[in-house]
Design an enzyme around this catalytic site. Sequence first.
Site, PDB file in Angstrom:
ATOM      1  CE  LYS A 141      59.051 111.407 145.755  1.00 11.12           C
ATOM      2  NZ  LYS A 141      57.099 110.982 145.459  1.00 11.12           N
TER       3      LYS A 141
ATOM      4  NE  ARG B  66      51.478 113.145 140.952  1.00 13.02           N
ATOM      5  CZ  ARG B  66      51.834 111.911 140.773  1.00 13.02           C
ATOM      6  NH1 ARG B  66      51.968 111.634 139.597  1.00 13.02           N
ATOM      7  NH2 ARG B  66      51.385 110.956 141.766  1.00 13.02           N
TER       8      ARG B  66
ATOM      9  NE  ARG C  13      64.213 102.369 141.269  1.00 17.79           N
ATOM     10  CZ  ARG C  13      63.703 102.198 140.594  1.00 17.79           C
ATOM     11  NH1 ARG C  13      63.044 102.165 140.202  1.00 17.79           N
ATOM     12  NH2 ARG C  13      63.540 103.697 141.631  1.00 17.79           N
TER      13      ARG C  13
ATOM     14  NE  ARG D 201      59.289  97.362 138.904  1.00 17.05           N
ATOM     15  CZ  ARG D 201      59.001  98.373 139.554  1.00 17.05           C
ATOM     16  NH1 ARG D 201      60.224  98.828 140.971  1.00 17.05           N
ATOM     17  NH2 ARG D 201      58.703  98.419 139.183  1.00 17.05           N
TER      18      ARG D 201
ATOM     19  NE  ARG E 286      56.516 107.205 135.539  1.00 15.96           N
ATOM     20  CZ  ARG E 286      57.155 106.061 136.316  1.00 15.96           C
ATOM     21  NH1 ARG E 286      57.305 106.679 137.522  1.00 15.96           N
ATOM     22  NH2 ARG E 286      57.771 105.228 135.771  1.00 15.96           N
TER      23      ARG E 286
END
Length: 223
Positions: free
Chosen positions: A13, A87, A126, A161, A173
Amino acid sequence: MNILIFGPNGSGKGTQGSLAKKKYDLDHIESGAIFRKHIGGGTELGKKAKEYIDRGELVPDDITIPMVLDVLKNTGPNGWLLDGFPRSIVQAQKLWEALQADGVKLNYVIEILLPREVAKNRIMGRRLCKNDNNHPNNIFIDAIKPSGEKCRVCGGELSSRADDQDEAAIDKRHDIYYDTKTGTLAASYYFKNLADTAGFKYIELDGEGSIDDIKNTLMAQLK
Ligand SMILES: [Zn+2]
């Protein structure tokens, strides 16, 4: 051109939003910046919001919505792209009412669709290249899979990370995002149902495509 964009963490996004922002010279407004502007700037609304934050409570929509509206109304001449708000379905309803009441036109609502498991894998997969942050590597995306344990571009060392490996935080989330009853997807569907009668276009993008494919589909639909 005023745009609202929805998509889970891991859907790209931010990347698509930046591309649209660049092409149409829009103000990219994400929810964090709204709070920073008002709280950092010490506005009346910001002071009220800070009281809640200092007590560890959620800032009520009656304070958040006017802050969002204020930021939207003070953008550049080409319009805005709002990212990270609303949200929840309640916020969506209140935002829509406020936009209507203030005569602010909404042109597009974009939803990037991505199955929850895929979104989670994309985040957790990632890998960062020691030599260059812009070398894309992801153990769960075939097109950018590392070569062995090393960066697929330069052969450098890879690391991940800590945030990207925090499964509980990602799930939390996504719990909010993928909630189709009251959460963010419910907010997105609220706009989807309005689109035909309310005069804006609802664009659905397949988040499983490549960045370029998604970008091309998006740009073809924004006029
Ligand atoms: Zn590299």
